[in-house]
Design an enzyme around this catalytic site. Sequence first.
Site, PDB file in Angstrom:
ATOM      1  N   PHE A  19     -89.887  25.690  43.617  1.00 40.95           N
ATOM      2  CA  PHE A  19     -89.357  24.349  43.852  1.00 40.95           C
ATOM      3  C   PHE A  19     -87.828  24.387  44.014  1.00 40.95           C
ATOM      4  O   PHE A  19     -87.260  23.744  44.905  1.00 40.95           O
ATOM      5  CB  PHE A  19     -89.766  23.427  42.693  1.00 40.95           C
ATOM      6  N   ALA A  67    -101.151  28.059  28.719  1.00 43.16           N
ATOM      7  CA  ALA A  67    -100.359  27.260  27.778  1.00 43.16           C
ATOM      8  C   ALA A  67     -99.036  26.945  28.453  1.00 43.16           C
ATOM      9  O   ALA A  67     -98.663  27.586  29.426  1.00 43.16           O
ATOM     10  CB  ALA A  67    -100.105  28.031  26.488  1.00 43.16           C
ATOM     11  N   ASP A 118     -85.503  31.380  31.035  1.00 40.66           N
ATOM     12  CA  ASP A 118     -84.296  31.955  30.428  1.00 40.66           C
ATOM     13  C   ASP A 118     -84.525  33.424  30.094  1.00 40.66           C
ATOM     14  O   ASP A 118     -83.670  34.275  30.345  1.00 40.66           O
ATOM     15  CB  ASP A 118     -83.933  31.200  29.145  1.00 40.66           C
TER      16      ASP A 118
END
Length: 265
Positions: free
Chosen positions: A105, A181, A188
């Site tokens: 995106f 999950a 990061d």
Amino acid sequence: GYAHWKGQVLNSDELHELYEGLKLNKVNRYDYVLTGYTRDTSFLAMVVDIVQELKQQNSNLVYVCDPVMGDKWNGEGSMYVPKDLLPVYRDKVVPVADIITPNQFEAELLTGRKIHTEKEALEVMDMLHAMGPETVVITSSDLQGPLGNDYLIALGSHRKTKADGTKMTQRIRVESPKVDAVFVGTGDLFAAMLLAWTHKHPNNLKVACEKTVSAMQHVLQRTIKSAKAQAGEGNKPNSAQLELRMVQSKKDIENPEIIVKATVL
């Protein structure tokens, strides 16, 4: 991922003051700069000024930028930072970055082009190279790969200029098993480990990405296993239980067993 959060957002003046302190003590010589989530345009513009100054101090400095702006949920992309950050990333930050790690995106936002196929993703990565960075890794995408729906595709591209001025590009695809999950902080961790492994393997994006993605898998598998045990049979783990098990994964981060292989395209 949590319902509540407290604290302050650092502004550009505060960043500038911290940097001035480093400069006064003559410790403003760095090998790497890594930036991630930012939600203030003036802060981001200040980062660019600082990176340019640090590159004057050390021309070999490598700036790794994770242009955190948003993501896709159920196929629909949305930004979770103010929209006015996009032009700053696109026009100022990406041109001074050496390595960028957008998700699909974010890569689409930066280039203004949608990605539907692997071929289009490679074209978008070429556009990103043309903006400045030598290394572009699209950390996650909703593309369908050879291994099918249960795998997440990451794509990498490393372009370097040879001594005779010709450009050479190495491109890779990495497919890693999806983990069922929602984790916070995976981007990061990915950017930080990519920094470390490209430092160790500067001319081998394939190995750097294999080690990065393999380490990610070790961390995520350990996290989900531990979270499920804490939540108990039949219960959905909460945000606190899904905190990445980084400390417990120290050995896997330092020396990951390669469990995910990259394909050279």
